[in-house]
Design a protein around this motif. Structure first.
Motif, PDB file in Angstrom:
ATOM      1  N   TRP A   1       0.832  -1.206   0.000  1.00 48.93           N
ATOM      2  CA  TRP A   1       0.000   0.000   0.000  1.00 48.93           C
ATOM      3  C   TRP A   1       0.866   1.254   0.000  1.00 48.93           C
ATOM      4  O   TRP A   1       0.604   2.208  -0.759  1.00 48.93           O
TER       5      TRP A   1
ATOM      6  N   SER B   1      -8.323   2.366  -0.508  1.00 47.97           N
ATOM      7  CA  SER B   1      -7.654   1.072  -0.677  1.00 47.97           C
ATOM      8  C   SER B   1      -7.163   0.528   0.661  1.00 47.97           C
ATOM      9  O   SER B   1      -7.256  -0.676   0.926  1.00 47.97           O
TER      10      SER B   1
ATOM     11  N   ALA C   1     -10.194  -0.689   2.556  1.00 44.36           N
ATOM     12  CA  ALA C   1     -10.702  -1.938   1.979  1.00 44.36           C
ATOM     13  C   ALA C   1      -9.916  -3.134   2.507  1.00 44.36           C
ATOM     14  O   ALA C   1     -10.496  -4.186   2.822  1.00 44.36           O
ATOM     15  N   MET C   2      -8.595  -3.010   2.615  1.00 49.13           N
ATOM     16  CA  MET C   2      -7.781  -4.115   3.139  1.00 49.13           C
ATOM     17  C   MET C   2      -8.109  -4.392   4.602  1.00 49.13           C
ATOM     18  O   MET C   2      -8.192  -5.550   5.024  1.00 49.13           O
TER      19      MET C   2
ATOM     20  N   ASP D   1      -5.393  -9.377  -0.846  1.00 44.58           N
ATOM     21  CA  ASP D   1      -6.028  -8.089  -0.568  1.00 44.58           C
ATOM     22  C   ASP D   1      -5.191  -6.913  -1.084  1.00 44.58           C
ATOM     23  O   ASP D   1      -5.702  -5.781  -1.133  1.00 44.58           O
TER      24      ASP D   1
ATOM     25  N   PHE E   1      -6.452  -4.187  -3.856  1.00 47.34           N
ATOM     26  CA  PHE E   1      -7.071  -2.868  -3.751  1.00 47.34           C
ATOM     27  C   PHE E   1      -6.108  -1.727  -4.084  1.00 47.34           C
ATOM     28  O   PHE E   1      -6.394  -0.922  -4.976  1.00 47.34           O
TER      29      PHE E   1
ATOM     30  N   LEU F   1      -6.601   0.336  -7.568  1.00 51.38           N
ATOM     31  CA  LEU F   1      -7.150   1.675  -7.378  1.00 51.38           C
ATOM     32  C   LEU F   1      -6.125   2.771  -7.642  1.00 51.38           C
ATOM     33  O   LEU F   1      -6.497   3.912  -7.931  1.00 51.38           O
TER      34      LEU F   1
ATOM     35  N   TYR G   1     -17.641   3.611  -2.549  1.00 50.54           N
ATOM     36  CA  TYR G   1     -16.922   2.518  -1.877  1.00 50.54           C
ATOM     37  C   TYR G   1     -17.344   2.407  -0.414  1.00 50.54           C
ATOM     38  O   TYR G   1     -17.450   1.298   0.130  1.00 50.54           O
TER      39      TYR G   1
ATOM     40  N   ALA H   1     -13.491  -3.788  -8.491  1.00 50.01           N
ATOM     41  CA  ALA H   1     -13.340  -3.818  -7.028  1.00 50.01           C
ATOM     42  C   ALA H   1     -14.581  -4.403  -6.359  1.00 50.01           C
ATOM     43  O   ALA H   1     -14.486  -5.149  -5.377  1.00 50.01           O
TER      44      ALA H   1
ATOM     45  N   TYR I   1     -14.460  -8.124  -6.485  1.00 45.08           N
ATOM     46  CA  TYR I   1     -13.561  -8.684  -5.468  1.00 45.08           C
ATOM     47  C   TYR I   1     -14.262  -8.717  -4.104  1.00 45.08           C
ATOM     48  O   TYR I   1     -14.221  -9.737  -3.399  1.00 45.08           O
ATOM     49  N   VAL I   2     -14.890  -7.601  -3.728  1.00 49.14           N
ATOM     50  CA  VAL I   2     -15.574  -7.540  -2.426  1.00 49.14           C
ATOM     51  C   VAL I   2     -16.674  -8.598  -2.345  1.00 49.14           C
ATOM     52  O   VAL I   2     -16.818  -9.311  -1.340  1.00 49.14           O
TER      53      VAL I   2
ATOM     54  N   ARG J   1     -10.344 -14.300  -6.128  1.00 45.10           N
ATOM     55  CA  ARG J   1      -9.541 -13.216  -5.554  1.00 45.10           C
ATOM     56  C   ARG J   1      -8.074 -13.341  -5.951  1.00 45.10           C
ATOM     57  O   ARG J   1      -7.412 -12.330  -6.225  1.00 45.10           O
TER      58      ARG J   1
END
Length: 637
Positions: free
Chosen positions: A49, A133, A136-137, A151, A154, A158, A183, A381, A384-385, A400
């Motif tokens: 990240w 992002s 989200a993680m 994960d 994200f 993004l 989101y 995204a 994925y969720v 995933r």
């Protein structure tokens, strides 16, 4: 008959005790191992990240000009210069067919907090996508109970560099802000406990209302979830003891619907003569949606746009099928699954609406509109969720894992091989070319309004006059902290000058790009850097104490039997200093005198090349950029 002796009994008990101790020890080791794996996974995710965030921040810092871009002139310049005031009228003022009060306010606050830096909107977009992002993680970790390397999908998707407009144009906040709110709604709806709780329904509805304040992009994104919230409110009316909550929820839904309707008050059709045939053609809409879905995968999508779009559509069909089964069979999951279906439908609705508002865009032109990438990214995204709960465990893990690998390819490809995604490079080059043309005209002695006419000279509408008026605003003395004077524009870019007589500006060095003006290819070359178009500029620093010498090393772009010469003319601060015809496919090294009276300390060297031609036009390769020379190095001595 077997009879256990006393010794045998004691031995058996000892074995049992030993097995228990061994089992406890193995469990302890397993717990330590799981804790270590969880810590390492979290460390890798955090590092990923941070790298993605810094890469996007660096791209904005390196490519976003200090001057306003495109719609920035309409959104932010008049109010920061004091020619308009921050008021409800200004906030609700239309931008094309959009009313964007929330992005306007956010952009103004960002510019003000940054001390008048017009890149603030771009940095805010990077910050919003980075926080989404990261959140989200963390949310996925909370739902699952542990982190997963997948994960990293994200931040990789993004924040990939294919979303160039978002990272260099501040007014693109009218995309990033509604998508950020979108989101947040996704994360609230997709929780294992869903929206159960008195406070969750109003929160989601208020987020949808905030999206309605971000233009038609937010309005269309919020429409399907708002319908879903209305259905929930009607269902709550039937539940004894929850009617008060149902009335509250329905009141908010009606309020948001009214806010959406206000966006269409005094609505101006983007096509003055009515909707063109392309806007009403279903086949054109499908073709645009295919491209917009493929754009989410950056260079990978551009390379195989049909394959990328087909893969996303196939996965979305499987996801909707799994969610639909949950709606039918499981009352517990019905609310959450129906909400996710409504959210999945939102982005295709936006894509269809773009076909109406921007029907003049051909399929090829869409690739240059890289702010639309954010819509396709949002759709992927959501897939994925949703895979976290709608698929069986093994199938969800496979989905995933596949999405993570695709996101890694997209991010790494845009970062390491930027020339593989020429659409994003063209956006950056076009924006930087405008800024450097402005700088060149200012250095040549033009006033700000005069430079503005050249700055907007490629536009076909009234932007030259509009740009001159806005740049005249920027030169006013009463601007205070928002002052964008000629000095700030000139000092906001880098100028190369030799520290020692033997120093050379070598164009194979990536750091040399900071001294380039407009007219250069951003693709890497092994021997130098190609020009792009009939003109290119270099920013050089040399003081006018005495006459100097300029040595350049270059290769002309020639194709036997098709392109036999390249004419090259050099101008220093607008004055011609050298002219030649290059007709041999070899390395040219030319030393040119620089007259002392022409040197101004900071100088613009202009290369004019009227024979620049695209390799694609000559059948050499598929490169669409017009090349003339490959510059290897420059030396002032």
């Amino acid at each position: 008959m077997n009879i256990l002796l006393p010794t045998e009994t004691r031995t058996g008990a000892g074995d049992e005790s030993g097995r228990s101790q061994s089992l406890l020890a193995s469990r302890g080791k397993s717990a330590i191992g799981q804790s270590l794996r969880s810590w390492l996974t979290g460390l890798i995710l955090g590092g990923t990240w941070l790298c993605c965030f810094l890469a996007a921040w660096w791209l904005t810092a390196q490519t976003s000009p200090l001057v306003p871009k495109y719609d920035d002139w309409l959104v932010i310049v008049p109010v920061v210069t004091g020619h308009e005031t921050v008021s409800p009228t200004w906030l609700w003022e239309s931008l094309n067919e959009h009313k964007i009060p929330l992005p306007r306010l956010a952009y103004f606050v960002a510019v003000r907090c940054s001390g008048g830096d017009f890149r603030a909107g771009s940095f805010l977009s990077v910050l919003l996508l980075s926080l989404v992002s990261l959140g989200a993680m963390l949310v996925a970790r909370r739902w699952r109970g542990t982190s997963s390397l997948a994960d990293a999908f994200f931040p990789l998707l993004l924040l990939h560099w294919g979303q160039t407009h978002l990272f260099v144009v501040g007014s693109c906040l009218n995309f990033t802000i509604p998508l950020t709110l979108y989101y947040l709604v996704v994360f609230l709806v997709a929780r294992p406990e869903g929206l159960r709780g008195a406070s969750n329904y109003p929160v989601v509805t208020l987020l949808l209302g905030a999206m309605a304040l971000c233009g038609l992009v937010g309005v269309v994104l919020a429409f399907a979830p708002l319908v879903w919230m209305g259905v929930i409110g009607l269902n709550l009316l039937r539940v004894e003891g929850r009617r008060h909550q149902a009335c509250y929820c329905l009141t908010l839904v009606l309020g948001v619907a009214a806010l959406m309707a206000l966006n269409f008050r005094d609505f101006t059709c983007p096509h003055p003569r009515g909707w063109p045939a392309a806007a009403l053609d279903p086949e054109s809409h499908v073709d645009r949606m295919r491209i917009l879905l493929a754009m989410s995968l950056g260079w990978l999508g551009e390379w195989k746009s049909s394959v990328a779009a087909a893969g996303i559509v196939t996965l979305s069909i499987a996801t909707v099928w799994a969610l639909g089964k949950a709606v039918v069979k499981s009352p517990v999951e019905r609310e959450r699954s129906a909400g996710m279906i409504s959210l999945l439908c939102s982005i295709p609705l936006v894509m269809v609406s773009i076909g109406f508002g921007r029907s003049f865009l051909t399929v090829g032109a869409l690739w240059g509109m890289t702010h639309y990438v954010a819509l396709g990214v949002g759709f992927v995204a959501i897939l994925y969720v949703t895979s976290l709960f709608c698929f069986p465990r093994r199938v969800g893990s496979l989905v995933r894992g596949s999405l993570f690998l695709v996101a890694l390819l997209v991010f790494a490809g845009n970062l390491i091989f930027p020339d593989r995604y020429p659409s994003a490079l063209q956006v950056i080059r076009r924006i930087r070319n405008q800024e450097d043309l402005l700088v060149q005209n200012l250095v040549a002695g033009q006033s700000l309004p005069q430079a503005a006419k050249a700055f907007f000279g490629t536009q076909t509408d009234d932007r030259p006059e509009r740009g001159a008026a806005y740049l005249e605003m920027l030169s006013d003395s009463h601007m205070g902290p928002f002052s964008l004077s000629e000095r700030k524009i000139k000092e906001g870019v880098d100028w190369w000058g030799p520290r020692r007589p033997e120093d050379r500006l070598v164009l194979t060095d990536p750091l040399a790009r900071r001294y380039l003006g407009y007219g250069w290819s951003l693709a890497f070359a092994t021997q130098g850097l190609w020009t792009c178009g009939p003109e290119a500029t270099l920013r050089l620093q040399a003081h006018a104490t005495t006459d100097r010498l300029l040595t350049i090393r270059l290769y002309p772009f020639l194709v036997a039997g098709k392109l036999d010469r390249q004419r090259l003319k050099l101008l220093l601060n607008g004055t011609p200093i050298w002219e030649s015809v290059l007709d041999q496919a070899r390395l040219y090294e030319q030393t040119i005198p620089l007259p002392g009276p022409l040197l101004k300390g900071r100088n613009v060297l202009l290369l004019q090349m009227p024979d620049a031609t695209a390799p694609k036009a000559l059948g050499v390769n598929l490169d669409p950029d017009e090349h003339a020379i490959l510059l290897e190095s420059v030396q002032i001595h």
